[in-house]
Write a protein that holds these residues in place. Structure first.
Motif, PDB file in Angstrom:
ATOM      1  N   SER A 252     -35.378  33.365  23.404  1.00 26.14           N
ATOM      2  CA  SER A 252     -34.636  32.186  22.917  1.00 26.14           C
ATOM      3  C   SER A 252     -35.755  30.952  23.112  1.00 26.14           C
ATOM      4  O   SER A 252     -35.395  30.069  22.226  1.00 26.14           O
ATOM      5  CB  SER A 252     -33.453  32.130  24.168  1.00 26.14           C
ATOM      6  N   SER A 253     -36.327  30.843  24.207  1.00 27.22           N
ATOM      7  CA  SER A 253     -37.507  29.575  24.285  1.00 27.22           C
ATOM      8  C   SER A 253     -38.376  29.542  22.808  1.00 27.22           C
ATOM      9  O   SER A 253     -38.514  28.322  22.420  1.00 27.22           O
ATOM     10  CB  SER A 253     -38.153  29.927  25.350  1.00 27.22           C
ATOM     11  N   ILE A 254     -38.894  30.738  22.311  1.00 26.07           N
ATOM     12  CA  ILE A 254     -39.723  30.484  21.345  1.00 26.07           C
ATOM     13  C   ILE A 254     -39.124  30.151  20.105  1.00 26.07           C
ATOM     14  O   ILE A 254     -39.205  29.383  19.305  1.00 26.07           O
ATOM     15  CB  ILE A 254     -40.540  31.933  21.229  1.00 26.07           C
ATOM     16  N   ILE A 255     -37.638  30.738  19.947  1.00 26.68           N
ATOM     17  CA  ILE A 255     -36.918  30.323  18.669  1.00 26.68           C
ATOM     18  C   ILE A 255     -36.485  29.060  18.718  1.00 26.68           C
ATOM     19  O   ILE A 255     -36.572  28.245  17.688  1.00 26.68           O
ATOM     20  CB  ILE A 255     -35.768  31.274  18.594  1.00 26.68           C
ATOM     21  N   ALA A 256     -35.961  28.564  19.930  1.00 22.69           N
ATOM     22  CA  ALA A 256     -35.580  26.920  20.098  1.00 22.69           C
ATOM     23  C   ALA A 256     -36.818  26.237  19.670  1.00 22.69           C
ATOM     24  O   ALA A 256     -36.478  24.950  19.001  1.00 22.69           O
ATOM     25  CB  ALA A 256     -35.352  27.004  21.325  1.00 22.69           C
ATOM     26  N   ALA A 257     -37.898  26.429  20.255  1.00 24.60           N
ATOM     27  CA  ALA A 257     -39.160  25.498  19.949  1.00 24.60           C
ATOM     28  C   ALA A 257     -39.386  25.374  18.481  1.00 24.60           C
ATOM     29  O   ALA A 257     -39.883  24.479  18.068  1.00 24.60           O
ATOM     30  CB  ALA A 257     -40.472  25.945  20.760  1.00 24.60           C
ATOM     31  N   ALA A 258     -39.453  26.506  17.809  1.00 19.60           N
ATOM     32  CA  ALA A 258     -39.768  26.776  16.562  1.00 19.60           C
ATOM     33  C   ALA A 258     -38.661  26.017  15.511  1.00 19.60           C
ATOM     34  O   ALA A 258     -38.904  25.312  14.880  1.00 19.60           O
ATOM     35  CB  ALA A 258     -39.692  28.092  15.957  1.00 19.60           C
ATOM     36  N   ALA A 259     -37.142  26.004  16.156  1.00 19.73           N
ATOM     37  CA  ALA A 259     -36.191  25.340  15.302  1.00 19.73           C
ATOM     38  C   ALA A 259     -36.505  23.796  15.585  1.00 19.73           C
ATOM     39  O   ALA A 259     -36.308  22.912  14.659  1.00 19.73           O
ATOM     40  CB  ALA A 259     -34.966  25.914  15.825  1.00 19.73           C
ATOM     41  N   ALA A 260     -36.799  23.343  16.794  1.00 15.56           N
ATOM     42  CA  ALA A 260     -36.864  21.933  16.956  1.00 15.56           C
ATOM     43  C   ALA A 260     -38.265  21.322  16.406  1.00 15.56           C
ATOM     44  O   ALA A 260     -37.955  20.353  15.798  1.00 15.56           O
ATOM     45  CB  ALA A 260     -37.157  21.841  18.532  1.00 15.56           C
ATOM     46  N   ALA A 261     -39.094  21.985  16.061  1.00  9.67           N
ATOM     47  CA  ALA A 261     -40.345  21.932  15.359  1.00  9.67           C
ATOM     48  C   ALA A 261     -40.105  21.500  13.891  1.00  9.67           C
ATOM     49  O   ALA A 261     -40.464  20.663  13.070  1.00  9.67           O
ATOM     50  CB  ALA A 261     -41.353  22.816  15.556  1.00  9.67           C
ATOM     51  N   ASN A 262     -39.323  22.406  13.317  1.00  6.16           N
ATOM     52  CA  ASN A 262     -38.765  22.497  11.752  1.00  6.16           C
ATOM     53  C   ASN A 262     -38.044  21.305  11.577  1.00  6.16           C
ATOM     54  O   ASN A 262     -38.081  20.598  10.501  1.00  6.16           O
ATOM     55  CB  ASN A 262     -38.208  24.051  11.402  1.00  6.16           C
ATOM     56  N   LEU A 263     -36.954  21.208  12.724  1.00  2.00           N
ATOM     57  CA  LEU A 263     -36.167  19.939  12.636  1.00  2.00           C
ATOM     58  C   LEU A 263     -36.870  18.646  12.605  1.00  2.00           C
ATOM     59  O   LEU A 263     -36.433  17.759  11.834  1.00  2.00           O
ATOM     60  CB  LEU A 263     -34.959  19.862  13.631  1.00  2.00           C
ATOM     61  N   SER A 264     -37.724  18.721  13.663  1.00  2.00           N
ATOM     62  CA  SER A 264     -38.488  17.308  13.490  1.00  2.00           C
ATOM     63  C   SER A 264     -39.190  17.065  12.313  1.00  2.00           C
ATOM     64  O   SER A 264     -39.480  15.879  11.808  1.00  2.00           O
ATOM     65  CB  SER A 264     -39.599  17.278  14.725  1.00  2.00           C
ATOM     66  N   LYS A 265     -39.850  18.030  11.557  1.00  2.00           N
ATOM     67  CA  LYS A 265     -40.532  18.085  10.437  1.00  2.00           C
ATOM     68  C   LYS A 265     -39.547  17.648   9.296  1.00  2.00           C
ATOM     69  O   LYS A 265     -40.075  16.752   8.466  1.00  2.00           O
ATOM     70  CB  LYS A 265     -41.349  19.403   9.988  1.00  2.00           C
ATOM     71  N   VAL A 266     -38.352  18.309   9.091  1.00  2.00           N
ATOM     72  CA  VAL A 266     -37.465  17.659   8.262  1.00  2.00           C
ATOM     73  C   VAL A 266     -36.991  16.325   8.377  1.00  2.00           C
ATOM     74  O   VAL A 266     -36.940  15.613   7.334  1.00  2.00           O
ATOM     75  CB  VAL A 266     -36.216  18.874   8.291  1.00  2.00           C
ATOM     76  N   LEU A 267     -36.790  15.862   9.688  1.00  2.00           N
ATOM     77  CA  LEU A 267     -36.318  14.634   9.802  1.00  2.00           C
ATOM     78  C   LEU A 267     -37.580  13.502   9.480  1.00  2.00           C
ATOM     79  O   LEU A 267     -37.306  12.440   8.878  1.00  2.00           O
ATOM     80  CB  LEU A 267     -35.890  14.538  11.168  1.00  2.00           C
ATOM     81  N   GLY A 268     -38.747  14.113   9.879  1.00  2.00           N
ATOM     82  CA  GLY A 268     -39.886  13.114   9.456  1.00  2.00           C
ATOM     83  C   GLY A 268     -40.351  12.874   8.059  1.00  2.00           C
ATOM     84  O   GLY A 268     -40.416  11.885   7.583  1.00  2.00           O
TER      85      GLY A 268
END
Length: 93
Positions: A72-88
């Protein structure tokens, strides 16, 4: 084992699985195995399946909560990284 960049690798794998289907996940798992193990799995597939199920059941019984938390931690970290890339990218960065 090198854990640096695991978020990027997980994001790349997620994108590859989304584009190419589940075969990309199986290819990645196969790439993790040493060549000697691959030969043994090809020669003795039933033994490899039985051994894998046994290890999976053992780990599930003994370390199930920790495995779920780590996944769950790995999936959440990957999702957060993707979200920050998209927002950036949307902001023009």
């Amino acid at each position: 084992m090198d854990f640096e960049g695991i978020g990027e690798r997980a994001a790349d794998l997620g994108a590859t699985v989304a584009n190419e289907g589940p075969q990309a996940l199986f290819d990645e798992i196969e790439a993790l195995l040493p060549e000697g193990w691959r030969d043994q799995i090809v020669r003795f597939p039933i033994t490899a399946v039985v051994l894998s199920v046994g290890v999976g059941v053992f780990l599930g019984m003994k370390k199930g909560d920790e495995l779920i938390a780590a996944g769950s931690s790995i999936i959440a970290a990957a999702a957060a990284a993707n979200l920050s890339k998209v927002l950036g990218q949307d902001e023009g960065e």
